[in-house]
Design a protein around this motif. Structure first.
Motif, PDB file in Angstrom:
ATOM      1  N   TRP A 244       0.813  -1.222   0.000  1.00  0.00           N
ATOM      2  CA  TRP A 244       0.000   0.000   0.000  1.00  0.00           C
ATOM      3  C   TRP A 244       0.846   1.273   0.000  1.00  0.00           C
ATOM      4  O   TRP A 244       0.415   2.317  -0.494  1.00  0.00           O
ATOM      5  N   SER A 245       2.089   1.202   0.525  1.00  0.00           N
ATOM      6  CA  SER A 245       2.953   2.388   0.423  1.00  0.00           C
ATOM      7  C   SER A 245       3.394   2.588  -1.028  1.00  0.00           C
ATOM      8  O   SER A 245       3.508   3.730  -1.500  1.00  0.00           O
ATOM      9  N   ALA A 246       3.618   1.498  -1.752  1.00  0.00           N
ATOM     10  CA  ALA A 246       3.940   1.612  -3.177  1.00  0.00           C
ATOM     11  C   ALA A 246       2.776   2.213  -3.944  1.00  0.00           C
ATOM     12  O   ALA A 246       2.964   3.025  -4.859  1.00  0.00           O
ATOM     13  N   ASN A 247       1.556   1.834  -3.576  1.00  0.00           N
ATOM     14  CA  ASN A 247       0.388   2.383  -4.265  1.00  0.00           C
ATOM     15  C   ASN A 247       0.302   3.895  -4.115  1.00  0.00           C
ATOM     16  O   ASN A 247      -0.113   4.601  -5.037  1.00  0.00           O
ATOM     17  N   ALA A 248       0.683   4.394  -2.950  1.00  0.00           N
ATOM     18  CA  ALA A 248       0.682   5.840  -2.748  1.00  0.00           C
ATOM     19  C   ALA A 248       1.641   6.521  -3.719  1.00  0.00           C
ATOM     20  O   ALA A 248       1.309   7.539  -4.347  1.00  0.00           O
ATOM     21  N   VAL A 249       2.825   5.957  -3.872  1.00  0.00           N
ATOM     22  CA  VAL A 249       3.830   6.520  -4.770  1.00  0.00           C
ATOM     23  C   VAL A 249       3.380   6.422  -6.227  1.00  0.00           C
ATOM     24  O   VAL A 249       3.496   7.372  -7.009  1.00  0.00           O
TER      25      VAL A 249
ATOM     26  N   GLN B 129      -2.847  -5.983  -2.478  1.00  0.00           N
ATOM     27  CA  GLN B 129      -3.056  -5.466  -1.123  1.00  0.00           C
ATOM     28  C   GLN B 129      -4.260  -6.121  -0.453  1.00  0.00           C
ATOM     29  O   GLN B 129      -4.383  -6.093   0.778  1.00  0.00           O
ATOM     30  N   GLY B 130      -5.117  -6.761  -1.231  1.00  0.00           N
ATOM     31  CA  GLY B 130      -6.177  -7.568  -0.660  1.00  0.00           C
ATOM     32  C   GLY B 130      -5.784  -9.030  -0.549  1.00  0.00           C
ATOM     33  O   GLY B 130      -6.141  -9.720   0.411  1.00  0.00           O
ATOM     34  N   GLU B 131      -5.014  -9.507  -1.527  1.00  0.00           N
ATOM     35  CA  GLU B 131      -4.643 -10.920  -1.562  1.00  0.00           C
ATOM     36  C   GLU B 131      -3.669 -11.298  -0.450  1.00  0.00           C
ATOM     37  O   GLU B 131      -3.711 -12.424   0.061  1.00  0.00           O
TER      38      GLU B 131
ATOM     39  N   ARG C 117     -17.993 -12.426  -4.600  1.00  0.00           N
ATOM     40  CA  ARG C 117     -17.009 -12.577  -5.681  1.00  0.00           C
ATOM     41  C   ARG C 117     -15.624 -12.956  -5.156  1.00  0.00           C
ATOM     42  O   ARG C 117     -14.642 -12.867  -5.866  1.00  0.00           O
ATOM     43  N   ASP C 118     -15.573 -13.353  -3.902  1.00  0.00           N
ATOM     44  CA  ASP C 118     -14.328 -13.777  -3.256  1.00  0.00           C
ATOM     45  C   ASP C 118     -13.323 -12.633  -3.181  1.00  0.00           C
ATOM     46  O   ASP C 118     -12.116 -12.830  -3.318  1.00  0.00           O
ATOM     47  N   VAL C 119     -13.816 -11.422  -2.959  1.00  0.00           N
ATOM     48  CA  VAL C 119     -12.967 -10.245  -2.815  1.00  0.00           C
ATOM     49  C   VAL C 119     -12.848  -9.906  -1.323  1.00  0.00           C
ATOM     50  O   VAL C 119     -13.868  -9.760  -0.645  1.00  0.00           O
ATOM     51  N   PRO C 120     -11.623  -9.767  -0.806  1.00  0.00           N
ATOM     52  CA  PRO C 120     -11.438  -9.414   0.612  1.00  0.00           C
ATOM     53  C   PRO C 120     -11.706  -7.931   0.844  1.00  0.00           C
ATOM     54  O   PRO C 120     -10.780  -7.126   1.045  1.00  0.00           O
ATOM     55  N   ILE C 121     -12.970  -7.547   0.834  1.00  0.00           N
ATOM     56  CA  ILE C 121     -13.360  -6.137   0.845  1.00  0.00           C
ATOM     57  C   ILE C 121     -12.802  -5.365   2.047  1.00  0.00           C
ATOM     58  O   ILE C 121     -12.232  -4.275   1.863  1.00  0.00           O
ATOM     59  N   PRO C 122     -12.932  -5.852   3.288  1.00  0.00           N
ATOM     60  CA  PRO C 122     -12.456  -5.051   4.421  1.00  0.00           C
ATOM     61  C   PRO C 122     -10.971  -4.693   4.342  1.00  0.00           C
ATOM     62  O   PRO C 122     -10.593  -3.533   4.553  1.00  0.00           O
ATOM     63  N   MET C 123     -10.122  -5.678   4.020  1.00  0.00           N
ATOM     64  CA  MET C 123      -8.686  -5.409   3.976  1.00  0.00           C
ATOM     65  C   MET C 123      -8.308  -4.577   2.759  1.00  0.00           C
ATOM     66  O   MET C 123      -7.381  -3.767   2.802  1.00  0.00           O
ATOM     67  N   LEU C 124      -9.036  -4.751   1.666  1.00  0.00           N
ATOM     68  CA  LEU C 124      -8.793  -3.935   0.474  1.00  0.00           C
ATOM     69  C   LEU C 124      -9.087  -2.472   0.771  1.00  0.00           C
ATOM     70  O   LEU C 124      -8.303  -1.575   0.422  1.00  0.00           O
ATOM     71  N   LEU C 125     -10.218  -2.227   1.433  1.00  0.00           N
ATOM     72  CA  LEU C 125     -10.584  -0.854   1.776  1.00  0.00           C
ATOM     73  C   LEU C 125      -9.632  -0.261   2.820  1.00  0.00           C
ATOM     74  O   LEU C 125      -9.278   0.922   2.747  1.00  0.00           O
ATOM     75  N   LEU C 126      -9.212  -1.077   3.785  1.00  0.00           N
ATOM     76  CA  LEU C 126      -8.276  -0.594   4.800  1.00  0.00           C
ATOM     77  C   LEU C 126      -6.955  -0.174   4.168  1.00  0.00           C
ATOM     78  O   LEU C 126      -6.415   0.895   4.487  1.00  0.00           O
ATOM     79  N   ALA C 127      -6.436  -0.990   3.262  1.00  0.00           N
ATOM     80  CA  ALA C 127      -5.158  -0.679   2.624  1.00  0.00           C
ATOM     81  C   ALA C 127      -5.245   0.598   1.806  1.00  0.00           C
ATOM     82  O   ALA C 127      -4.355   1.457   1.862  1.00  0.00           O
ATOM     83  N   THR C 128      -6.321   0.747   1.040  1.00  0.00           N
ATOM     84  CA  THR C 128      -6.488   1.973   0.251  1.00  0.00           C
ATOM     85  C   THR C 128      -6.668   3.173   1.163  1.00  0.00           C
ATOM     86  O   THR C 128      -6.172   4.270   0.869  1.00  0.00           O
ATOM     87  N   GLY C 129      -7.350   2.978   2.281  1.00  0.00           N
ATOM     88  CA  GLY C 129      -7.490   4.066   3.249  1.00  0.00           C
ATOM     89  C   GLY C 129      -6.147   4.509   3.796  1.00  0.00           C
ATOM     90  O   GLY C 129      -5.872   5.715   3.915  1.00  0.00           O
ATOM     91  N   LEU C 130      -5.286   3.549   4.137  1.00  0.00           N
ATOM     92  CA  LEU C 130      -3.951   3.881   4.650  1.00  0.00           C
ATOM     93  C   LEU C 130      -3.108   4.583   3.586  1.00  0.00           C
ATOM     94  O   LEU C 130      -2.386   5.543   3.880  1.00  0.00           O
TER      95      LEU C 130
ATOM     96  N   LEU D 220      11.410   2.977   1.315  1.00  0.00           N
ATOM     97  CA  LEU D 220      10.609   2.230   2.277  1.00  0.00           C
ATOM     98  C   LEU D 220       9.961   1.021   1.613  1.00  0.00           C
ATOM     99  O   LEU D 220       9.941  -0.084   2.175  1.00  0.00           O
ATOM    100  N   THR D 221       9.420   1.217   0.413  1.00  0.00           N
ATOM    101  CA  THR D 221       8.787   0.114  -0.312  1.00  0.00           C
ATOM    102  C   THR D 221       9.778  -1.008  -0.567  1.00  0.00           C
ATOM    103  O   THR D 221       9.481  -2.191  -0.363  1.00  0.00           O
ATOM    104  N   ALA D 222      10.984  -0.644  -1.003  1.00  0.00           N
ATOM    105  CA  ALA D 222      12.001  -1.660  -1.263  1.00  0.00           C
ATOM    106  C   ALA D 222      12.389  -2.386   0.010  1.00  0.00           C
ATOM    107  O   ALA D 222      12.462  -3.620   0.048  1.00  0.00           O
ATOM    108  N   ALA D 223      12.620  -1.635   1.094  1.00  0.00           N
ATOM    109  CA  ALA D 223      13.032  -2.248   2.359  1.00  0.00           C
ATOM    110  C   ALA D 223      11.959  -3.185   2.893  1.00  0.00           C
ATOM    111  O   ALA D 223      12.261  -4.304   3.344  1.00  0.00           O
ATOM    112  N   ALA D 224      10.697  -2.759   2.846  1.00  0.00           N
ATOM    113  CA  ALA D 224       9.614  -3.601   3.356  1.00  0.00           C
ATOM    114  C   ALA D 224       9.446  -4.854   2.505  1.00  0.00           C
ATOM    115  O   ALA D 224       9.115  -5.926   3.028  1.00  0.00           O
TER     116      ALA D 224
END
Length: 425
Positions: free
Chosen positions: A96-101, A296-298, A319-332, A355-359
């Protein structure tokens, strides 16, 4: 549940690998690597070689345990629940930090056509946040829809890379007069580590098929092939394209370019071609954002199904989508973008890339240690550990330390799952 629990075949898995790698990094790296001259070529070769070692370890682990939900679950099975939780959570942070970038980078390119998107730092942050949520809505439609979008954007994002290759081929066939190798800094051992660190930012993502192995048909075969083929092809493109741009233009011009791909194409094919390249660079970033949003959901879903996190973390839609964690990651990711709305974009990008590389590296370390524990590809695992340590050192103390702090935020979930909270928490 979807009609096909494993909707990804070889080509979709390959698109996931290449789409995760070919994002925002390669389209700005010529500017960052230009001051290193010949050392940049060595950095690409070493970086791709190190990634291939780790990719081979990931592939062999997946082949040995194809029933696992992904490489994070494999690490948990091989090293124990606590290392598995920490490694998986660290990788989730990197996603999710990569998604921000990536979202911010996409807006930079889109702003060349719609200037209001990047008129101010706040406008950039708000636009990036909207883009994050649009791609999240796409992924809420299920893995099949996200996978189809990934294949399409991967094919489109290869076009600017192909344009660079064609221009370079034309220059070479015409006698190579545009290349001025002697005008660029020579190779220097002292510069290899920082150059490698920069190059590795664009290579991270090759593990995507291994992480989402639960979605891939016949993972023992397709994950192995997709990972190695996708990484190998992308690595060759990176070396040719990035090095070609650096050596075909003056160092100072490349180093100061906001969009080096567009500058290069405009030099040889004109202004309209340069704008078209900028458009495809935006498509590349959006495609990478889609692939990383899927992951980020998988990642937490696979951890929950492997028993590493409480079961409620793995709740999914019809549809087998992990909605809560997907929304949490996008929120972060959105909080990260908006909290830095007044900061210099360059400063934010530099730190978040490190940070993305290190994590991400903690996942590679966990995979190599698991392979050693299970005596799978031991030579590659030892070499992969050495490379991962080198890359972590290059990321710097600040980024490495931040990755550890964020990793430790998984401890409450671990205690809920394995402490007094009970296995069914």
């Amino acid at each position: 549940m979807e009609s096909a629990p494993r909707p990804f075949g070889f080509w979709t898995a390959t698109a996931l690998v290449m789409g995760g790698m070919i994002g925002s990094g390669i389209f700005v790296l010529p500017a960052q690597l230009a001051p290193y001259g010949w050392t940049s070529i060595a950095a690409w070769i070493v970086g791709v070689g190190g990634a291939l070692l780790i990719a081979w370890v990931l592939a062999r682990l997946t082949a040995a345990m194809p029933e696992a939900t992904g490489v994070v679950a494999i690490c948990g099975a091989g090293l124990g629940p606590l290392p598995g939780v920490l490694v998986g959570w660290s990788y989730w942070v990197s996603v999710w930090s990569a998604n921000a970038v990536i979202a911010l980078t996409a807006i930079r390119y889109l702003a060349q056509f719609v200037p209001v998107l990047g008129a101010t730092s706040l406008a950039q942050a708000l636009s990036a946040t909207v883009l994050l949520w649009l791609i999240t809505l796409l992924n809420l439609g299920g893995a099949r829809l996200a996978g189809a979008f990934q294949v399409t954007t991967t094919l489109l994002k290869l076009l600017p890379l192909a344009a660079i290759v064609l221009i370079l081929a034309g220059v070479a066939l015409s006698g190579g007069g545009a290349f001025h190798a002697e005008a660029h800094p020579p190779f220097a051992w002292s510069q290899l580590t920082p150059a490698l660190t920069l190059a590795f930012f664009a290579i991270v993502g090759f593990e995507a098929a291994s992480v989402a192995a639960e979605r891939v048909r016949d993972p023992a075969r397709n994950v192995v092939r997709a990972t190695l083929f996708g990484l190998g092809l992308t690595g060759v493109l990176y070396i040719v394209v990035c090095s070609g741009i650096i050596f075909a233009l003056p160092t100072a011009e490349v180093a100061t370019a906001q969009a080096p791909f567009a500058v290069f194409v405009e030099r040889f094919w004109g202004h309209q071609a340069g704008l078209a390249t900028a458009a495809f660079a935006a498509i590349a970033a959006i495609g990478a954002l889609n692939g990383w949003t899927l992951l980020q959901g998988e990642v937490p879903l696979g951890m929950a199904r492997a028993g590493l996190l409480p079961r409620w973390v793995g709740r999914t839609s019809a549809r087998d989508v992990p909605i809560p964690m997907l929304l949490l990651a996008t929120g972060l990711a959105s909080v990260l973008v908006l909290s830095n709305a007044t900061r210099s974009l360059g400063g934010l990008l530099d730190f978040m890339l490190r940070l993305t590389a290190a994590a991400s590296i903690w996942l590679y370390v966990g995979a190599c240690l698991t392979a050693l524990a299970k005596r799978i590809a031991p030579v590659a695992a030892v070499a992969g550990l050495g490379f991962a340590g080198w890359a972590m050192w290059g990321a710097g103390l600040e980024a490495a330390g931040a990755s550890v702090v964020l990793m430790l935020t998984a401890l409450p979930l671990y205690w809920l799952r394995f402490g007094g909270g009970g296995a069914g928490a």
